[in-house]
Design an enzyme around this catalytic site. Structure first.
Site, PDB file in Angstrom:
ATOM      1  N   LYS A 148       8.389  53.322  60.622  1.00 44.91           N
ATOM      2  CA  LYS A 148       9.799  52.895  60.219  1.00 44.91           C
ATOM      3  C   LYS A 148      10.088  51.365  60.477  1.00 44.91           C
ATOM      4  O   LYS A 148       9.457  50.658  61.465  1.00 44.91           O
ATOM      5  CB  LYS A 148      10.594  53.450  61.583  1.00 44.91           C
ATOM      6  CG  LYS A 148      10.572  55.134  61.493  1.00 44.91           C
ATOM      7  CD  LYS A 148      11.766  55.548  60.546  1.00 44.91           C
ATOM      8  CE  LYS A 148      11.601  57.150  60.609  1.00 44.91           C
ATOM      9  NZ  LYS A 148      12.405  57.918  59.492  1.00 44.91           N
ATOM     10  N   LYS A 260      13.957  67.317  51.058  1.00 44.27           N
ATOM     11  CA  LYS A 260      14.027  68.300  52.354  1.00 44.27           C
ATOM     12  C   LYS A 260      14.331  69.620  51.844  1.00 44.27           C
ATOM     13  O   LYS A 260      15.972  69.819  51.783  1.00 44.27           O
ATOM     14  CB  LYS A 260      14.971  67.545  53.338  1.00 44.27           C
ATOM     15  CG  LYS A 260      14.544  66.105  53.886  1.00 44.27           C
ATOM     16  CD  LYS A 260      15.340  65.386  54.756  1.00 44.27           C
ATOM     17  CE  LYS A 260      14.998  64.536  55.779  1.00 44.27           C
ATOM     18  NZ  LYS A 260      14.072  63.347  55.197  1.00 44.27           N
TER      19      LYS A 260
HETATM   20 MG    MG Z   1      13.266  58.897  55.471  1.00 48.98          MG
END
Ligand code: MG
Length: 332
Positions: A148, A260
């Protein structure tokens, strides 16, 4: 399965083994709905509705309201006309309808869901902690990592990135996920830095892509960035649902799409879209239980191209899936 089904559902709450920190705060309990369809021959199909409303799906309440107003007997017609504003419901019902076409499965086969780390991407902690953690994950068999960015000051992160690049073994793939947290200038700086690394023939690892560098509203800037640099960009938050995915494609996006399955919407329409447009996809989890994961992994296996690792955690997020499942459906 065909025609008419008896429909039953159970809401659930499961505590994460470790609470998850996202840019929307801390997440401790996963709430969702498990549904069961039984057709006229007694064949059973399982589905999971696992919304993430802050990522663009319906809320759990909306999904529950939808389930509550349905009759006890439902048809394919009802399943395939669930409105687009309920994408997690579309996924849950369609995957139950498609469930186990090869066998009469009464309870899910949890051993089928034991993943192979080679095909999975592992999440590294943000910041400096990544430097101490990749090795354990590498030993577990992971070769693709996600780190991240946009969490700490960019100068600091670029420095850590440099060290990370120097220490990661050959053939590692690295993904950088900004969760929409960079400014336009910062995104340019990251892309330029990655391009420079890419240009270095001595570098034995691959920087696979930068994920969602800018907020959803800045689609045009991301489109422009995607054609200005060698380093690929993947859209994630921008393409939460099938409608958004189609709209980005129509506006010219030819980079990577993170899908997703749990919240994107109808699996049959997703299949159709992917086949028709041959888009470059990366599949990823919504922290669903084994029920939703099975359906999502099947879709990923079917629709993944370009050998991209998928983002489903190998170390399970919840305890004792099997026991939990049987306690939820105590007639099993
Ligand atoms: Mg992502």
């Amino acid at each position: 399965m065909t025609n008419d089904y008896r429909f039953e559902f159970r809401p659930y709450q499961r505590k994460f083994l470790r609470s998850l920190t996202t840019n929307h705060g801390k997440w401790d309990i996963r709430e969702g709905i498990i549904l069961r369809l039984t057709d006229e021959s007694g064949k059973v199909g399982w589905g999971e509705i696992a919304p993430i409303s802050w990522f663009g799906s319906e809320t759990l309440e909306q999904a529950l309201d939808f389930c509550c107003q349905l009759p006890e007997e439902i048809t394919d017609k009802i399943i395939f006309s669930i409105p687009d504003k309920l994408p997690a419901c579309q996924f849950g019902f369609e995957s139950a309808q498609e469930w186990g076409s090869e066998a009469n499965i009464i309870t899910p086969n949890f051993s089928l869901l034991t993943p192979n780390s080679l095909f999975y991407s592992a999440l590294l902690p943000a910041g400096e902690a990544a430097l101490n953690q990749w090795e354990t994950l590498w030993e577990q068999g992971y070769h693709t990592f996600k780190w991240k960015i946009g969490v700490y000051a960019i100068a600091n992160e670029l420095e850590i990135f440099e060290s990370l690049i120097q220490t990661l073994p050959a053939f590692t793939k690295l993904r950088l996920d900004a969760n929409g947290g960079l400014s336009y200038d910062e995104a340019n700086l990251w892309l330029r830095t990655c391009d420079n690394f890419k240009a270095n023939p001595e570098l034995p690892l691959e920087i696979e892509f930068i994920e969602q560098p800018l907020p959803v509203e800045q689609f045009q800037q991301m489109l422009e960035l995607s054609t200005s640099y060698e380093t690929a960009i993947a859209l994630d938050e921008s393409v939460a649902t099938l409608g958004q995915l189609a709209s980005c494609y129509q506006q010219g996006w030819r980079g990577i799409f993170v899908i997703k399955p749990g919240i994107v919407g109808s699996p049959s329409r997703l299949r159709k879209f992917c086949h028709q447009h041959q888009i470059d996809t990366v599949f990823s989890s919504v922290f669903e239980t084994a029920i939703g994961r099975l359906a999502a992994l099947q879709l990923a296996a079917e629709l993944s191209r370009n050998n991209r690792a998928i983002g489903f955690g190998i170390d399970h997020f919840f305890e004792q899936e099997e026991t939990w499942f049987q306690s939820l459906w105590n007639d099993l």
